[in-house]
Design a protein around this motif. Structure first.
Motif, PDB file in Angstrom:
ATOM      1  N   THR A 262       0.815  -1.229   0.000  1.00  0.00           N
ATOM      2  CA  THR A 262       0.000   0.000   0.000  1.00  0.00           C
ATOM      3  C   THR A 262       0.841   1.268   0.000  1.00  0.00           C
ATOM      4  O   THR A 262       0.304   2.358  -0.161  1.00  0.00           O
ATOM      5  N   LYS A 263       2.155   1.135   0.234  1.00  0.00           N
ATOM      6  CA  LYS A 263       3.078   2.268   0.328  1.00  0.00           C
ATOM      7  C   LYS A 263       2.702   3.232   1.459  1.00  0.00           C
ATOM      8  O   LYS A 263       2.954   4.430   1.400  1.00  0.00           O
ATOM      9  N   GLN A 264       2.090   2.667   2.494  1.00  0.00           N
ATOM     10  CA  GLN A 264       1.786   3.461   3.686  1.00  0.00           C
ATOM     11  C   GLN A 264       1.750   2.558   4.914  1.00  0.00           C
ATOM     12  O   GLN A 264       1.590   1.354   4.800  1.00  0.00           O
ATOM     13  N   LEU A 265       1.910   3.182   6.061  1.00  0.00           N
ATOM     14  CA  LEU A 265       1.827   2.490   7.340  1.00  0.00           C
ATOM     15  C   LEU A 265       0.640   3.082   8.091  1.00  0.00           C
ATOM     16  O   LEU A 265       0.634   4.261   8.421  1.00  0.00           O
ATOM     17  N   GLU A 266      -0.366   2.260   8.301  1.00  0.00           N
ATOM     18  CA  GLU A 266      -1.576   2.690   8.988  1.00  0.00           C
ATOM     19  C   GLU A 266      -1.424   2.394  10.489  1.00  0.00           C
ATOM     20  O   GLU A 266      -1.262   1.245  10.881  1.00  0.00           O
ATOM     21  N   VAL A 267      -1.446   3.444  11.294  1.00  0.00           N
ATOM     22  CA  VAL A 267      -1.312   3.294  12.741  1.00  0.00           C
ATOM     23  C   VAL A 267      -2.614   3.761  13.393  1.00  0.00           C
ATOM     24  O   VAL A 267      -3.055   4.891  13.169  1.00  0.00           O
ATOM     25  N   GLU A 268      -3.224   2.872  14.171  1.00  0.00           N
ATOM     26  CA  GLU A 268      -4.425   3.229  14.909  1.00  0.00           C
ATOM     27  C   GLU A 268      -4.000   3.597  16.330  1.00  0.00           C
ATOM     28  O   GLU A 268      -3.320   2.817  17.000  1.00  0.00           O
ATOM     29  N   PHE A 269      -4.380   4.796  16.742  1.00  0.00           N
ATOM     30  CA  PHE A 269      -4.047   5.292  18.077  1.00  0.00           C
ATOM     31  C   PHE A 269      -5.288   5.350  18.944  1.00  0.00           C
ATOM     32  O   PHE A 269      -6.380   5.664  18.460  1.00  0.00           O
ATOM     33  N   GLU A 270      -5.104   5.076  20.242  1.00  0.00           N
ATOM     34  CA  GLU A 270      -6.138   5.359  21.225  1.00  0.00           C
ATOM     35  C   GLU A 270      -5.753   6.668  21.891  1.00  0.00           C
ATOM     36  O   GLU A 270      -4.635   6.810  22.403  1.00  0.00           O
ATOM     37  N   LEU A 271      -6.668   7.626  21.877  1.00  0.00           N
ATOM     38  CA  LEU A 271      -6.419   8.939  22.443  1.00  0.00           C
ATOM     39  C   LEU A 271      -6.738   8.931  23.931  1.00  0.00           C
ATOM     40  O   LEU A 271      -7.449   8.045  24.418  1.00  0.00           O
ATOM     41  N   PRO A 272      -6.209   9.913  24.680  1.00  0.00           N
ATOM     42  CA  PRO A 272      -6.443   9.946  26.131  1.00  0.00           C
ATOM     43  C   PRO A 272      -7.924   9.937  26.524  1.00  0.00           C
ATOM     44  O   PRO A 272      -8.271   9.438  27.587  1.00  0.00           O
ATOM     45  N   ASP A 273      -8.813  10.446  25.658  1.00  0.00           N
ATOM     46  CA  ASP A 273     -10.245  10.452  25.986  1.00  0.00           C
ATOM     47  C   ASP A 273     -10.928   9.134  25.639  1.00  0.00           C
ATOM     48  O   ASP A 273     -12.137   8.995  25.788  1.00  0.00           O
ATOM     49  N   GLY A 274     -10.150   8.137  25.154  1.00  0.00           N
ATOM     50  CA  GLY A 274     -10.698   6.828  24.826  1.00  0.00           C
ATOM     51  C   GLY A 274     -11.125   6.688  23.376  1.00  0.00           C
ATOM     52  O   GLY A 274     -11.424   5.576  22.930  1.00  0.00           O
ATOM     53  N   SER A 275     -11.160   7.777  22.635  1.00  0.00           N
ATOM     54  CA  SER A 275     -11.511   7.686  21.219  1.00  0.00           C
ATOM     55  C   SER A 275     -10.340   7.111  20.429  1.00  0.00           C
ATOM     56  O   SER A 275      -9.233   6.982  20.947  1.00  0.00           O
ATOM     57  N   VAL A 276     -10.596   6.760  19.185  1.00  0.00           N
ATOM     58  CA  VAL A 276      -9.597   6.127  18.330  1.00  0.00           C
ATOM     59  C   VAL A 276      -9.415   6.969  17.072  1.00  0.00           C
ATOM     60  O   VAL A 276     -10.383   7.488  16.517  1.00  0.00           O
ATOM     61  N   LYS A 277      -8.167   7.088  16.628  1.00  0.00           N
ATOM     62  CA  LYS A 277      -7.875   7.826  15.401  1.00  0.00           C
ATOM     63  C   LYS A 277      -6.857   7.034  14.590  1.00  0.00           C
ATOM     64  O   LYS A 277      -5.873   6.539  15.134  1.00  0.00           O
ATOM     65  N   VAL A 278      -7.091   6.931  13.282  1.00  0.00           N
ATOM     66  CA  VAL A 278      -6.187   6.229  12.380  1.00  0.00           C
ATOM     67  C   VAL A 278      -5.379   7.264  11.603  1.00  0.00           C
ATOM     68  O   VAL A 278      -5.938   8.199  11.038  1.00  0.00           O
ATOM     69  N   ILE A 279      -4.063   7.083  11.617  1.00  0.00           N
ATOM     70  CA  ILE A 279      -3.142   7.959  10.892  1.00  0.00           C
ATOM     71  C   ILE A 279      -2.383   7.106   9.882  1.00  0.00           C
ATOM     72  O   ILE A 279      -1.874   6.032  10.227  1.00  0.00           O
ATOM     73  N   CYS A 280      -2.287   7.578   8.652  1.00  0.00           N
ATOM     74  CA  CYS A 280      -1.562   6.852   7.609  1.00  0.00           C
ATOM     75  C   CYS A 280      -0.270   7.581   7.273  1.00  0.00           C
ATOM     76  O   CYS A 280      -0.295   8.687   6.728  1.00  0.00           O
ATOM     77  N   PHE A 281       0.838   6.967   7.623  1.00  0.00           N
ATOM     78  CA  PHE A 281       2.163   7.521   7.346  1.00  0.00           C
ATOM     79  C   PHE A 281       2.608   7.064   5.964  1.00  0.00           C
ATOM     80  O   PHE A 281       2.433   5.895   5.618  1.00  0.00           O
TER      81      PHE A 281
END
Length: 101
Positions: free
Chosen positions: A17-36
């Motif tokens: 895919t030529k990217q690294l998908e990292v799923e983070f858990e934020l301090p408030d418990g929500s989740v965010k996906v970042i694609c490097f």
């Protein structure tokens, strides 16, 4: 297969895919996906589980994508890593990021 290691599975997807998908858990418990898509990522994190961001380098890709201190890594390229050993997750993160531009 079940015998594939985490780093092999994560690296294979990064290459295709030529990217690294990292799923983070934020301090408030929500989740965010970042694609490097390029190196360096700009992440400075603790050396134990859960992998938590200590610092995000200003001007880095992580900074530009909005990653913040205190976020915890939940998954890499869709593979949940929260119950794995730090060294396995770190190796998968390092090896997969080597395949980014």
């Amino acid at each position: 297969t079940c015998e594939d290691s985490l780093d092999d599975m994560v690296v294979e997807k990064t290459i295709s895919t030529k990217q690294l998908e990292v799923e983070f858990e934020l301090p408030d418990g929500s989740v965010k996906v970042i694609c490097f898509t390029r190196r360096p990522l700009g992440l400075d994190f603790n050396r134990h589980m859960p992998i938590t961001m200590k610092h995000v380098r200003p001007g880095s890709q992580a900074d530009n994508l909005g990653v913040e201190q205190g976020w915890r890594i939940r998954s890499l390229n869709g593979h949940v890593v929260t119950q794995l050993a730090f060294q396995d997750v770190y190796r998968a993160l390092r090896e997969s990021s080597e395949h980014l531009q």
